[in-house]
Every structure is written in C-alpha cells, then in structure tokens.
Design a protein around this motif. Structure first.
Motif, short mmCIF file in Angstrom:
data_model
loop_
_atom_site.label_atom_id
_atom_site.label_comp_id
_atom_site.label_asym_id
_atom_site.label_seq_id
_atom_site.Cartn_x
_atom_site.Cartn_y
_atom_site.Cartn_z
N GLY A 60 45.64 44.36 42.17
CA GLY A 60 45.37 45.43 41.27
C GLY A 60 44.78 46.65 41.99
N ALA A 61 44.28 46.67 43.18
CA ALA A 61 43.93 47.89 43.83
C ALA A 61 45.16 48.50 44.46
CB ALA A 61 42.90 47.58 44.93
N ASN A 65 46.49 52.21 43.46
CA ASN A 65 46.84 53.18 44.58
C ASN A 65 48.10 53.93 44.19
OD1 ASN A 65 48.04 53.63 47.51
ND2 ASN A 65 46.15 54.26 47.31
N ARG A 66 49.10 52.91 43.89
CA ARG A 66 50.40 53.50 43.92
C ARG A 66 50.53 54.34 42.68
NH1 ARG A 66 51.08 52.79 48.08
NH2 ARG A 66 52.34 50.98 49.09
N ILE A 96 48.89 48.39 33.19
CA ILE A 96 48.54 47.17 32.45
C ILE A 96 48.70 45.86 33.74
CG2 ILE A 96 49.74 45.41 30.99
CD1 ILE A 96 51.20 47.91 29.44
N PHE A 97 49.33 46.17 34.53
CA PHE A 97 49.42 45.05 35.90
C PHE A 97 47.91 45.18 36.43
CE2 PHE A 97 50.03 44.17 40.32
CZ PHE A 97 50.49 42.98 40.10
N VAL A 98 47.55 46.36 36.53
CA VAL A 98 46.19 46.63 37.24
C VAL A 98 45.17 46.02 36.36
CG1 VAL A 98 44.46 48.47 37.88
CG2 VAL A 98 46.74 48.81 38.43
N ALA A 99 45.06 46.33 35.25
CA ALA A 99 44.31 45.67 34.11
C ALA A 99 43.97 44.04 34.20
CB ALA A 99 44.38 46.21 32.84
N ILE A 104 41.62 39.16 35.69
CA ILE A 104 41.50 37.89 36.47
C ILE A 104 40.83 37.83 37.56
CG2 ILE A 104 43.05 36.52 38.11
CD1 ILE A 104 45.43 37.40 36.42
N PHE A 105 40.40 38.79 38.31
CA PHE A 105 39.44 39.18 39.47
C PHE A 105 37.89 38.76 38.92
CE2 PHE A 105 36.51 41.99 41.60
CZ PHE A 105 36.17 41.21 42.69
#
Length: 290
Positions: A60-61, A65-66, A96-99, A104-105
């Motif tokens: 996610g991080a 960042n990207r 969306i991938f980050v969220a 999950i985290f």
C-alpha cells in the motif's frame, strides 16, 4: 485479450509497481524480531497474520508513493519509464489497490492483538506521509528508514502485544541501513532534485559529503548490531553473519558510481537484499543451534 490474461497482466504490473522483490529489505528483520520476541518459533497464526500485515502495509505504501510522485517521476529522465508516467496504470486503480492493501493491513492487525489494531491507523499515516517529505526536508532518507523500521517493531508487537527495548534497537538498525543506501541511490538525482526544488542529502550536501554521511549511517548500524550481540547474548555464528554483512557494505560503497545506473542498482538494491538475508540466516542459525 482474455480475462485471465488481463488479470495476470495487471497483477504483474502491480507487482512491478510496488517492487515486490524489495520485501526482502524489511521481512528478514521482522522475522528476527518475531523469533526473539517469542523466544523461539512464534505460533503459525501469529506468523501468518504478521506477514500478511507487513506485506499489505508495504504494498500500500509503495503504491501510494508512486501516485504521490508521478508528476516528478514523469519529469525525471531516470524514472520517466515507470508505470504511471507511461500510463500503464491509472491513478484511480492504483489508489484502489492502496485502499485494499491498507484494509487488509488493518484486518490482519486486528487478528493479531489490540495494540496492533490500535496502532494500525498511526502506521498508515506514517508510511503514507513519507511520500511528501522530500518536498520540504533533506531528512527524508531517515524518515523512509524510520517508516521501514516499523516492520521489526510491529513484528515484536504482533508476538507480545507490548512495548520493549530490543525491537526499537533493531528498528534503528533498519532505519540507518535503509537511510544509508537511500542516500546512495539519491546521488543519481542531485541535479534533477536541485532543479525542481526537491530535498535530499545528496542535493543539499553534495556528492562527496552525502557519501560520507551514508558511510556514517552504516557504521552506526554495525555498532548497533554488535550491541545486540551483547544485549541478546548471541553467539559466534551471529558475528560471522555481521562480518559478512560488513564486507558486503564495504563492497556496496566501493561500487558507487552515480552515472552508471546498473552499478547503482547493484549497490543500492541487490547487495542490500543479500545483506538482509545473510543477517537473517546467521542470526537464526546462531539462535537455534549455538
């Protein structure tokens, strides 16, 4: 293109986006922390949820960042070929991938213990805010190291559910190690950073001074690893692992050539992956055999 092929292509792009292989920077130290915290092999449940939390937070991080850096990446000739500047992935789908990864985290943290769950929003804030530090401080390298240091610290919390001294020393090792080779990597962008007002130790202090600062960080890192030898009551196999790591660090510093991207990748990434795995292997063998 079939649905299966499209899914595979997207998965491959996201794996490249977050540089999944670089999990080897933080994962070995998280495993060491778990073993020390458990005084042996942690339960399978703790290992499972702890590793899921680590990988999800990291993914996610890196993806966030990207997104945050995509404008600068597009302007920098060295990074213009990355996925987002080339429009291979859109901001919306990356967010969306980050969220999903942050969700999950948080879920994995909840499966571990109350302390991990309570600290998960703090962790998300810290790992996401790194993306903006280069805009206002040359200490961004140390902040990156601090963020990644949450891996061994969080791993300890996952096992014990409480604070202790040892994981913070191990976390400081990780912070200085990461910051040192991030400074080395940053020497490639001195002129670019100066031209658009981005902050870094190389752009602020110059190439020569930056490399000495990186050496200093790695020297303190080695000192702390030796401190852990005494503090944890470790044996001679651990010392052999540290000696090999020192030789690899010396090789890393001798390879530095900012105008040669291939050598810089070896110095900043490949060798450091070997360093972390070497420390992990010799630490575990020492702990369980000697």
């Amino acid at each position: 293109m079939s649905t299966l092929s499209l899914v595979y292509r997207k998965a491959k792009l996201f794996g490249e986006l977050v540089m999944f292989s670089h999990t080897l920077f933080s994962l070995p130290f998280a495993v060491i922390s778990m073993v020390w915290a458990a005084h042996g092999i942690p339960s399978g449940r703790t290992m499972l949820w702890g590793l899921i939390a680590l990988v999800a937070a990291r993914n996610g991080a890196n993806a966030f960042n990207r997104v945050a850096d995509q404008t600068f990446d597009a302007m920098n000739p060295r990074t213009a070929g990355r996925h987002m500047p080339r429009k291979q992935l859109r901001s919306k789908e990356v967010l969306i991938f980050v969220a999903v990864n942050y969700a999950i985290f948080i879920g994995a943290s909840a499966m571990l213990n109350t302390l991990c769950l309570a600290l998960s929003p703090v962790a998300i804030f810290l790992i996401s805010s790194y993306s903006y530090t280069k805009r206002f401080t040359y200490l961004s390298h140390l902040y990156l190291g601090f963020v990644i240091a949450s891996a061994p610290i969080g791993a300890w919390f996952a096992v014990t559910g409480h604070f202790a001294f040892t994981p913070f020393v191990l976390g400081t090792v990780v912070m200085l190690w990461i910051a040192g080779f991030d400074v080395i990597y940053g020497t490639q962008d001195i002129e670019f950073d100066r031209s658009i007002g981005l902050w870094s130790i190389p752009s602020y202090f110059g190439l020569h001074n930056a490399l000495w600062i990186a050496k200093g960080m790695h020297a303190i890192m080695v000192f702390l690893l030796l401190f852990l030898y005494v503090w944890q009551g470790l044996g001679w196999l651990y010392l052999i692992g540290i000696a090999i790591a020192v030789l690899l660090l010396l090789t890393e510093h001798n390879l530095i050539k900012p105008t040669n991207p291939k050598l810089m990748k070896i110095a900043s990434y490949n060798l450091n992956q070997v360093i972390s795995m070497t420390i992990l292997a010799f630490t575990l063998v020492d702990y369980f055999i000697s």
